[in-house]
Design a protein around this motif. Structure first.
Motif, PDB file in Angstrom:
ATOM      1  N   THR A 111       0.838  -1.199   0.000  1.00 32.95           N
ATOM      2  CA  THR A 111       0.000   0.000   0.000  1.00 32.95           C
ATOM      3  C   THR A 111       0.866   1.240   0.000  1.00 32.95           C
ATOM      4  N   LEU A 112       0.735   2.037  -1.051  1.00 35.61           N
ATOM      5  CA  LEU A 112       1.437   3.316  -1.113  1.00 35.61           C
ATOM      6  C   LEU A 112       0.607   4.356  -0.378  1.00 35.61           C
ATOM      7  N   MET A 113       1.239   5.077   0.541  1.00 34.72           N
ATOM      8  CA  MET A 113       0.585   6.143   1.275  1.00 34.72           C
ATOM      9  C   MET A 113       1.291   7.456   0.989  1.00 34.72           C
ATOM     10  N   GLY A 114       0.561   8.548   1.146  1.00 31.33           N
ATOM     11  CA  GLY A 114       1.127   9.868   0.934  1.00 31.33           C
ATOM     12  C   GLY A 114       0.999  10.714   2.187  1.00 31.33           C
ATOM     13  N   MET A 115       2.060  11.475   2.501  1.00 30.23           N
ATOM     14  CA  MET A 115       2.046  12.327   3.689  1.00 30.23           C
ATOM     15  C   MET A 115       1.977  13.781   3.268  1.00 30.23           C
ATOM     16  N   GLY A 116       1.040  14.514   3.880  1.00 31.46           N
ATOM     17  CA  GLY A 116       0.936  15.943   3.642  1.00 31.46           C
ATOM     18  C   GLY A 116       0.333  16.277   2.297  1.00 31.46           C
ATOM     19  N   VAL A 117       0.248  17.581   2.015  1.00 30.39           N
ATOM     20  CA  VAL A 117      -0.382  18.045   0.785  1.00 30.39           C
ATOM     21  C   VAL A 117       0.430  17.660  -0.445  1.00 30.39           C
ATOM     22  N   SER A 118       1.735  17.490  -0.287  1.00 28.01           N
ATOM     23  CA  SER A 118       2.579  17.105  -1.420  1.00 28.01           C
ATOM     24  C   SER A 118       2.622  15.604  -1.637  1.00 28.01           C
ATOM     25  N   GLY A 119       2.027  14.825  -0.739  1.00 29.91           N
ATOM     26  CA  GLY A 119       1.957  13.381  -0.912  1.00 29.91           C
ATOM     27  C   GLY A 119       3.296  12.686  -0.851  1.00 29.91           C
ATOM     28  N   LEU A 120       4.156  13.065   0.109  1.00 26.04           N
ATOM     29  CA  LEU A 120       5.446  12.386   0.258  1.00 26.04           C
ATOM     30  C   LEU A 120       5.199  10.898   0.496  1.00 26.04           C
ATOM     31  N   PRO A 121       5.897  10.026  -0.239  1.00 26.09           N
ATOM     32  CA  PRO A 121       5.528   8.609  -0.236  1.00 26.09           C
ATOM     33  C   PRO A 121       6.077   7.828   0.942  1.00 26.09           C
ATOM     34  N   LEU A 122       5.305   6.842   1.362  1.00 26.41           N
ATOM     35  CA  LEU A 122       5.772   5.802   2.269  1.00 26.41           C
ATOM     36  C   LEU A 122       4.976   4.548   1.943  1.00 26.41           C
ATOM     37  N   LEU A 123       5.481   3.407   2.360  1.00 28.96           N
ATOM     38  CA  LEU A 123       4.926   2.121   1.932  1.00 28.96           C
ATOM     39  C   LEU A 123       4.587   1.257   3.132  1.00 28.96           C
ATOM     40  N   ALA A 124       3.413   0.623   3.093  1.00 31.08           N
ATOM     41  CA  ALA A 124       3.026  -0.377   4.096  1.00 31.08           C
ATOM     42  C   ALA A 124       2.922  -1.727   3.396  1.00 31.08           C
TER      43      ALA A 124
END
Length: 260
Positions: free
Chosen positions: A44-57
């Motif tokens: 699952t790709l997740m995005g942080m903040g308004v810019s959608g910085l990526p992180l993965l679960a």
């Protein structure tokens, strides 16, 4: 983050908060993450903040199927061999767990609920290459989260964050532990159960044949049967209701006369 995730998972299951432990972060790359995954897994790709910085679960298949079996009242068994894809029931459960993980990360990064560090699930794929969450050369940190619940098998999930995302995530101070919430046992008509599909079987004919008759069956042979007045409706071999056979809009229908 572990305490916030425990609160979210307890809200999901309607039980007590599990014990969530985080292992030491490990440096990695996308290639090493992919090499450490054996068989079916949901990414699952997740995005942080308004810019959608990526992180993965990353959710490996065995724990997911164990949780699905438990959600349907089973002991937490895993199909053997594992299927090649996740059924709809597993996809629905994954969506709920993703929300719990995203909320826990959001609280851990910014307990005030600001948009700058809010984490949202974006998309999911069983193929890490198809998902393509980060550049292949990106420096990552992976974090394994182990979840333990009393009397149940422990399970785990993995988070992978590019160092650039991690740097942006730690620009504000952390806040205190999450507020205690009142745990409510979900009803069958409420999530996470309401949208889970169940296969209901109507047993129209239940007959016995001797071994000799069965071994001599041939195409075209006619077996006289009698449809019972009361037709049981079953899930997983257990009868939950009964009814009578009828017809509606030129289709065979069952009118429920008794529910257990």
């Amino acid at each position: 983050m572990t305490r916030a995730l425990a609160v979210g998972l307890a809200r999901l299951s309607g039980g007590e908060a599990p014990l969530v432990r985080a292992a030491m972060p490990v440096a990695a790359t996308l290639a090493t993450v992919e090499a450490g995954i054996a068989g079916l897994a949901a990414h699952t790709l997740m995005g942080m903040g308004v810019s959608g910085l990526p992180l993965l679960a990353i959710f490996e298949a065995a724990p997911v199927f164990r949780l699905v079996d438990r959600a349907f009242g089973g002991p937490g068994e895993v199909p053997d061999p594992l299927p090649e894809s996740f059924p709809l029931s597993a996809e629905l459960l994954l969506a709920h767990i993703e929300t719990c993980v995203a909320e826990a990360l959001s609280f851990a990064l910014d307990g005030q609920g600001g948009e700058e560090h809010r984490v949202r699930p974006l998309r999911r794929d069983v193929s890490l290459r198809q998902l393509d969450p980060f550049p292949a050369h990106a420096d990552l940190l992976t974090l394994s989260l182990d979840i333990e619940e009393p009397g149940l098998s422990a399970w785990s999930l993995t988070l992978a964050l590019p160092t650039t995302t991690l740097a942006a995530a730690t620009t504000t101070p952390r806040h205190g532990p999450p507020r205690r919430r009142r745990f409510v046992h979900p009803e069958p008509a409420e999530e996470p159960f309401a949208s889970m599909p169940l296969e209901v079987t109507a047993v129209l004919v239940d007959m016995q044949l001797g071994m000799a008759r069965l071994s001599n069956l041939r195409p075209g042979e006619i077996l006289p049967v009698a449809v019972a007045r009361s037709v049981p409706l079953q899930i997983g071999g257990r009868t939950l209701a009964s009814g009578t056979i009828g017809e509606i809009d030129d289709r065979v229908a069952v009118q429920v006369t008794h529910a257990f």
